[in-house]
Enzyme design. Structure first.
Site, PDB file in Angstrom:
ATOM      1  CG  ASP A 195      -5.874  35.167 -39.992  1.00  0.00           C
ATOM      2  OD1 ASP A 195      -5.235  34.702 -40.955  1.00  0.00           O
ATOM      3  OD2 ASP A 195      -5.848  36.363 -39.671  1.00  0.00           O
ATOM      4  CG  ASN A 205      -0.570   5.931   0.518  1.00  0.00           C
ATOM      5  OD1 ASN A 205       0.193   6.748   1.015  1.00  0.00           O
ATOM      6  ND2 ASN A 205      -0.170   4.797  -0.027  1.00  0.00           N
ATOM      7  CG  ASP A 236      -2.685  30.885 -42.110  1.00  0.00           C
ATOM      8  OD1 ASP A 236      -1.610  30.922 -42.741  1.00  0.00           O
ATOM      9  OD2 ASP A 236      -3.336  31.885 -41.808  1.00  0.00           O
ATOM     10  CG  ASN A 279       4.260   6.638  -2.495  1.00  0.00           C
ATOM     11  OD1 ASN A 279       3.298   6.567  -1.733  1.00  0.00           O
ATOM     12  ND2 ASN A 279       4.130   6.853  -3.774  1.00  0.00           N
ATOM     13  CG  ASP A 304      -0.936  35.320 -38.722  1.00  0.00           C
ATOM     14  OD1 ASP A 304       0.050  34.905 -39.341  1.00  0.00           O
ATOM     15  OD2 ASP A 304      -2.038  34.761 -38.729  1.00  0.00           O
ATOM     16  CB  VAL A 352      -0.933   0.005   1.230  1.00  0.00           C
ATOM     17  CG1 VAL A 352      -1.663   1.330   1.328  1.00  0.00           C
ATOM     18  CG2 VAL A 352      -1.905  -1.145   1.146  1.00  0.00           C
ATOM     19  CB  ILE A 386       1.019   1.194  -5.162  1.00  0.00           C
ATOM     20  CG1 ILE A 386       1.568  -0.231  -5.234  1.00  0.00           C
ATOM     21  CG2 ILE A 386       0.282   1.541  -6.441  1.00  0.00           C
ATOM     22  CD1 ILE A 386       0.503  -1.267  -5.360  1.00  0.00           C
TER      23      ILE A 386
END
Ligand code: ADP
Ligand code: MG
Length: 941
Positions: free
Chosen positions: A661, A764, A665, A727, A349, A302, A305
């Site tokens: 635009d 956890n 394009d 962990n 642009d 437990v 993980i």
């Protein structure tokens, strides 16, 4: 129904609709109910229970189910074999508790995922295609899925066709239907009925759903929608693609897998070690000690993980996408959120994105004279003043202004408050305003007045590759082709100039024209030449644009101001500080481009290097490659050039965002790492090809999106740092217990795990998961935009992440273990010793979360700036103390109440590692900073 073989009026009658008024709203609503939404196979939403079940497939859940099974088996053993009722009940409670905790966690995750899904759906709705539809005599823009048979729709170049249509009007209309026919050339459309036997690809009076309008415009009536369209009939072949995992999701996934393998190995070694030890010491393995070992093994499983990571990850990305949308940047996929954060080049642009697109002619050259134009905005009032101070002669510019408005489809109209409003192409609007200042108006010229009769014959709209627009007119029986466009494009096509009504050889005028053009451009003006040519009737009716656009007579040249947007300067600065390079791409003249780029801070001096479209044509890829990293301005380029620029930047491992635009394009937007389309003025085609849509067309939105992308990535790293540290601490404290405690200490026997499996589970899944989610909502740390972009290819554990996690997790694990041993030595019970360890872990983590949320240290961020985090931490702290006090939890989790001073002591002591490590880091950081500032001082001396 063979719509293409019928004539228009029959079809309109059949569909019970009107060309003039369209359907009325009530009728449209009725038809929508009858035919359903105009979409391919209604998207199936996943039912809630399925989503809930999905969360049970995680490896951790499987392990927990095994643990539950083991607990129940052990309970059965105690009940029926050993008869130890009390022990049996404890095992049953344990099983129940595991299931409970899993349910609580699934509940939290499920809720978060659902909320995330809802916001993703909302974002998808915002991306809906729209169509211009005639309803109750008004032209409206409606979401494409609301289209019904009988609707009259209008399309123009750059639109998608959203249902099957029969054309009623087609002018220069060309459509790309390659998705149905495989034919990549655009097809000319017309309105005449055709033979019944015609194949789909040749039905020139029809438009099919999913096609693209590449030229001209048209009006059509919808004959089929949704699954009834030709596209619907074959759509079974193209079922939608699975949700793609983003790169970070993929790497986190593979990291989790690796961690799981490591966990597996650790567990096997631990169990093996314990069993062998037993065998050597006692000669056999008792059921009891086997139970103890498996309890430890489950706790380690437990603990090791990183179960929450994948879920939290996709949720944090979604939160990010939502945050961007609220700042007007709409992303198409979660991976764009991530890519934005690592963008190194933004190629934008100029017109409309960097500038305001509020164009006005301020100077022009006609009949050899330069005039300055007075007036403000779109109001058609203002005098023309000759630059050399001489008298103005309207004869100088009469014909030139007429051509400027005839070769033009824009308009200005006063609104209720008598303010003039522009309609149509902004460049063309500026010419309309110019001419109106002299009372010259297109409508009036086209009115039949007897003495002078002008009619428009054909229109070849402006396109950014040709950089010209041409209109053919018939004037009192003669035909003229009127052309306007970029001066350097027009110049080689020009043979004559009109001076004082006389045609003179262009040679005599070209020096003045060239000089004026450069002068205008140098003042940041956009330049356009205006020309005409008399042609035959035959040419007027049939010639192509390239045949018409030659042998021209020059009439005049205009200089148009297009002011830069004020905010852009600031954004360019912010991006430059963030080591993101801003590049301007424009169809305008190099001088104009440079002048504006300088005003915006994109280049520092007008000597900067500019690459023009012509240069690009002559350059090899290798030559471009050498200059592409340093070039900030590209002028007179066509959309096709954009792809080359992107390719060369990408070859240098750059992450490129590119705006666009127009319809041409689209390929460049696809080629870019982040294609950016304009939400207001962009075509549907570009919006479809883009990864990011600017809902407000503003460059500043790109900058904000980059900042959001970086913030989100930083948040992801923060919570990963936090999760992984937890962990490491958990696994380490458990392992130390197994390997270091070799004989009983006080009441604690050597097989007792440092923490019970349920304690680990609690940490956890409850006390740690809420603060983790909360980290996803953090705002940007003050310096995200002062750093270099993240290297997209770098591992998430790089940049000291691994070191940081191991150091902090290691110290924390050591503390937890020490707390346990200390309690045991003091003679506390097993449960109390484990509780002490448990709380040391919980509070150690809750302190650590404030450290994890900064790339630097705990002291570098206001701890209360994220209210969700404050709440989550408050909840985790309170509930974790409560589970040590309440008898129910004492039973199931193996906790035990402690004394008041102990609680206080734990809270304070558990802060030590975080404060100590952060403190040292801060001091070292300050020292190295003063060191380096001393260095810079030395440099400047
Ligand atoms: P950008 O989008 O970068 O401003 P465009 O492709 O719109 O570039 O324009 C390129 C050039 O084409 C302009 O500098 C101008 O000379 C010319 N031009 C632009 N709009 C029009 C128009 N509507 N009619 C004729 N010429 C135009
Ligand atoms: Mg343009």
């Amino acid at each position: 129904m063979k719509w293409y073989s019928q004539n228009a009026s029959t079809i309109l009658q059949q569909l019970d609709t009107s060309r003039i008024a369209g359907l009325d709203e009530a009728e449209a609503k009725r038809r929508l109910e009858q035919h359903g939404l105009n979409e391919l196979t209604a998207k199936e939403t996943e039912p809630a229970w399925k989503m809930l079940l999905k969360s049970f497939k995680e490896p951790l859940i499987v392990i927990l189910l095994i643990a539950t099974g083991l607990a129940l088996a052990s309970a059965a053993y105690d009940f029926f074999v050993s008869g130890d009722q009390a022990h049996a009940m404890a095992s049953v409670y344990e099983a129940v508790a595991i299931v409970l905790i899993v349910l609580i966690n699934s509940g939290i995750t499920f809720h978060q995922t659902r909320t995330a899904q809802k916001s993703l759906d909302a974002l998808a709705d915002m991306r809906q295609h729209h169509m211009k539809v005639l309803r109750g005599s008004n032209w409206l823009s409606i979401p494409a899925d609301h289209l019904v048979p009988g609707d009259i729709v209008s399309v123009k170049s750059g639109d998608f066709i959203e249902g099957d249509l029969r054309w009623l009007k087609a002018s220069e209309l060309q459509i790309n239907e390659s998705h149905l026919t495989g034919e990549s050339d655009a097809i000319d459309k017309s309105v005449e009925p055709i033979d019944e036997e015609t194949e789909l690809g040749d039905r020139t009076n029809m438009g099919y759903s999913g096609s693209m309008v590449v030229n001209g415009n048209g009006i059509g009536v919808v004959v089929a929608t949704g699954m009834d369209t030709e596209l619907g009939k074959i759509s079974g072949l193209m079922q939608d693609i699975d949700d793609q995992k983003t790169p970070i999701e993929k790497s986190v996934y593979s990291l989790s897998q690796k961690l799981m393998i490591i966990a597996g190995i650790i567990i096997v070694i631990t169990i093996g070690y314990d069993l062998v030890k037993q065998l050597i010491q006692v000669g056999s393995i008792s059921m009891d000690s086997f139970g103890g070992i498996s309890a430890t093994a489950i706790a380690i499983a437990v603990a090791s993980i990183p179960d929450a990571m994948p879920v939290v990850l996709s949720i944090v990305l979604t939160i990010g996408a939502k945050m961007m949308a609220s700042q007007k940047g709409l992303v198409k996929s979660l991976s764009s959120v991530e890519t934005l954060g690592s963008t190194t080049y933004i190629a934008s642009d100029k017109t409309g994105t960097l500038t305001k697109n509020e164009m006005a002619v301020t100077r022009f050259l006609a009949n050899g004279q330069i005039y300055n134009v007075e007036g403000n905005g779109y109001t058609p009032i203002g005098d023309f003043i000759r630059a050399d101070g001489g008298d103005t002669h309207s004869a100088d510019y009469q014909r030139f202004l007429e051509v400027a408005v005839l070769n033009n489809e824009a308009e200005i109209k006063p609104d209720d408050k008598q303010n003039w409003r522009p309609f149509g192409n902004p460049t063309d609007v500026s010419l309309v305003v110019l001419a109106a200042k002299q009372g010259i108006k297109r409508d009036e010229l086209l009115e039949d007045k007897g003495d002078r009769d002008i009619d428009i014959v054909r229109i070849f709209p402006f396109d950014s590759t040709r950089k010209m627009m041409t209109v053919v007119i018939k004037e009192n029986g003669r035909y003229f082709s009127l052309t306007k466009g970029a001066p350097d494009v027009i110049k080689p096509l020009t043979e004559l100039a009109l001076i004082d009504g006389q045609k003179v050889d262009i040679q005599n005028a070209s020096a003045t024209i060239e000089e004026s053009m450069l002068e205008f451009a140098n003042d940041a003006l956009r330049t356009i030449s205006i020309a005409q040519r008399e042609i035959t009737k035959e040419a007027a009716l049939n010639a192509s644009s390239s045949e018409l656009e030659q042998h021209l007579s020059f009439l005049g040249l205009v200089g148009i101001i297009d002011p830069p947007r004020e905010e852009v300067r600031q954004s360019v600065k912010k991006l430059t500080d963030a080591s993101v390079n801003v590049v301007m791409i424009t169809g305008d003249h190099a001088m104009t481009a440079k002048a504006i780029a300088k005003q915006l801070g994109i280049i520092q001096s007008k000597d900067a290097d500019v690459i023009t479209g012509r240069d690009l044509e002559e350059m090899s890829d290798a030559q471009l490659s050498k200059r592409v990293l340093d070039t900030r301005v590209y002028a007179r380029v066509t959309p096709e050039h954009k792809q080359r620029i992107i390719k060369q930047l990408q070859a240098h491992e750059q992450v490129v965002a590119m705006t666009g635009d127009g319809i041409n394009d689209a390929p460049a937007l696809k080629a870019a790492d982040i294609g950016i389309a304009m939400g207001i003025n962009g075509t549907e085609v570009t919006k479809d090809a883009a990864d990011l849509i600017l809902l407000d067309d503003q460059f500043t939105t790109i900058e904000k999106s980059v900042e959001s992308g970086r913030t989100i990535f930083a948040n992801i790293l923060n919570f990963m740092r936090h999760e992984l540290t937890t962990n490491v601490a958990e696994v380490l404290s458990l392992l130390l217990g197994v390997f270091l405690i070799t004989s009983s200490i006080g009441q604690v026997t050597e097989v007792t795990p440092t923490l019970t499996a349920l304690m680990v589970l609690w940490v956890n899944m409850v006390s740690d998961s809420l603060p983790s989610f909360a980290l996803g909502y953090d705002e940007a740390e003050s310096d995200v935009m002062k750093q270099r972009p993240r290297d997209a290819k770098q591992s998430i554990l790089a940049n000291g992440m691994l070191k940081r996690v191991l150091l902090r997790g290691g110290v924390m694990g050591g503390m937890v273990f020490a707390a346990f041993v200390w309690a045991a030595m003091q003679g506390y019970s097993v449960a109390q010793s484990q509780t002490l360890a448990f709380l040391t872990l919980v509070f150690g983590q809750l302190w650590h979360v404030y450290d994890a949320r900064s790339v630097k240290t705990l002291f570098d961020r206001n701890p209360f700036s994220n209210s969700r985090l404050t709440l989550a931490v408050g909840f985790a702290a309170t509930s974790s103390i409560l589970v040590t006090l309440m008898p129910f939890f004492n039973n199931v989790m193996g906790t035990a109440p402690l004394s008041m001073p102990m609680y206080v002591g734990i809270i304070i002591i558990s802060a030590i590692p975080t404060f100590a490590i952060s403190g040292i880091k801060k001091l070292v950081g300050m020292k190295s900073q003063t060191d380096s500032s001393q260095l810079t001082q030395l440099d400047s001396e």
